[in-house]
Design a protein around this motif. Sequence first.
Motif, PDB file in Angstrom:
ATOM      1  N   ALA A 170       0.832  -1.204   0.000  1.00 27.61           N
ATOM      2  CA  ALA A 170       0.000   0.000   0.000  1.00 27.61           C
ATOM      3  C   ALA A 170       0.865   1.251   0.000  1.00 27.61           C
ATOM      4  O   ALA A 170       0.571   2.228  -0.699  1.00 27.61           O
ATOM      5  N   GLN A 171       1.939   1.216   0.750  1.00 24.38           N
ATOM      6  CA  GLN A 171       2.852   2.364   0.773  1.00 24.38           C
ATOM      7  C   GLN A 171       3.508   2.576  -0.588  1.00 24.38           C
ATOM      8  O   GLN A 171       3.683   3.702  -1.033  1.00 24.38           O
ATOM      9  N   GLU A 172       3.849   1.495  -1.261  1.00 26.69           N
ATOM     10  CA  GLU A 172       4.418   1.607  -2.613  1.00 26.69           C
ATOM     11  C   GLU A 172       3.408   2.232  -3.566  1.00 26.69           C
ATOM     12  O   GLU A 172       3.754   3.085  -4.382  1.00 26.69           O
ATOM     13  N   ALA A 173       2.143   1.811  -3.467  1.00 24.83           N
ATOM     14  CA  ALA A 173       1.097   2.400  -4.303  1.00 24.83           C
ATOM     15  C   ALA A 173       0.997   3.900  -4.061  1.00 24.83           C
ATOM     16  O   ALA A 173       0.895   4.689  -5.012  1.00 24.83           O
ATOM     17  N   ALA A 174       1.032   4.305  -2.810  1.00 28.04           N
ATOM     18  CA  ALA A 174       0.947   5.734  -2.475  1.00 28.04           C
ATOM     19  C   ALA A 174       2.115   6.506  -3.068  1.00 28.04           C
ATOM     20  O   ALA A 174       1.940   7.614  -3.588  1.00 28.04           O
ATOM     21  N   ARG A 175       3.320   5.913  -3.032  1.00 28.63           N
ATOM     22  CA  ARG A 175       4.504   6.576  -3.621  1.00 28.63           C
ATOM     23  C   ARG A 175       4.326   6.809  -5.120  1.00 28.63           C
ATOM     24  O   ARG A 175       4.890   7.745  -5.687  1.00 28.63           O
ATOM     25  N   GLU A 216      -1.002   6.328  -6.473  1.00 29.77           N
ATOM     26  CA  GLU A 216      -2.201   5.493  -6.502  1.00 29.77           C
ATOM     27  C   GLU A 216      -2.865   5.501  -5.127  1.00 29.77           C
ATOM     28  O   GLU A 216      -2.261   5.920  -4.138  1.00 29.77           O
ATOM     29  N   PRO A 226      -3.663   4.071  -1.708  1.00 29.06           N
ATOM     30  CA  PRO A 226      -2.753   3.210  -0.930  1.00 29.06           C
ATOM     31  C   PRO A 226      -3.415   1.905  -0.487  1.00 29.06           C
ATOM     32  O   PRO A 226      -3.789   1.724   0.670  1.00 29.06           O
ATOM     33  N   HIS A 262      -0.420  -4.129  -5.681  1.00 26.20           N
ATOM     34  CA  HIS A 262      -0.982  -2.903  -5.112  1.00 26.20           C
ATOM     35  C   HIS A 262      -1.828  -2.244  -6.182  1.00 26.20           C
ATOM     36  O   HIS A 262      -1.782  -2.625  -7.353  1.00 26.20           O
ATOM     37  N   GLY A 308      -3.095   1.811   3.258  1.00 28.40           N
ATOM     38  CA  GLY A 308      -1.884   2.324   3.881  1.00 28.40           C
ATOM     39  C   GLY A 308      -2.177   3.470   4.823  1.00 28.40           C
ATOM     40  O   GLY A 308      -3.238   4.088   4.752  1.00 28.40           O
ATOM     41  N   ASP A 345      -2.083   7.185   6.321  1.00 29.78           N
ATOM     42  CA  ASP A 345      -2.113   8.495   5.649  1.00 29.78           C
ATOM     43  C   ASP A 345      -0.769   9.169   5.763  1.00 29.78           C
ATOM     44  O   ASP A 345      -0.091   9.156   6.676  1.00 29.78           O
TER      45      ASP A 345
END
Length: 82
Positions: free
Chosen positions: A21-26, A29, A31, A49, A80, A82
């Motif tokens: 989820a953290q990778e998606a946020a980076r 996307e 998270p 993700h 993920g 916030d």
Amino acid sequence: MLDDEDQAHDAYWMARALGLAQEAARLGEAPIGAVLVDGETQTLIAEAHNEPITLHDPSGHAENLGDPAGRGGIVQLSLGPD
């Protein structure tokens, strides 16, 4: 009720889903991460993700990308932090 070993497995796989989820946020996307685990052997079958923006595909959700063949298993999904 889960025993200690089952709880440890769940915590491990949820942490892995959170990392995805953290990778998606980076990547910009939503998270969300997903892991698909064989419930008997506790082995990873697939992981993904969210990527609908990156892939230009509205079906690019973590749970779809992680199990496109519908193999089944135990899915751990996580939003993920916030």
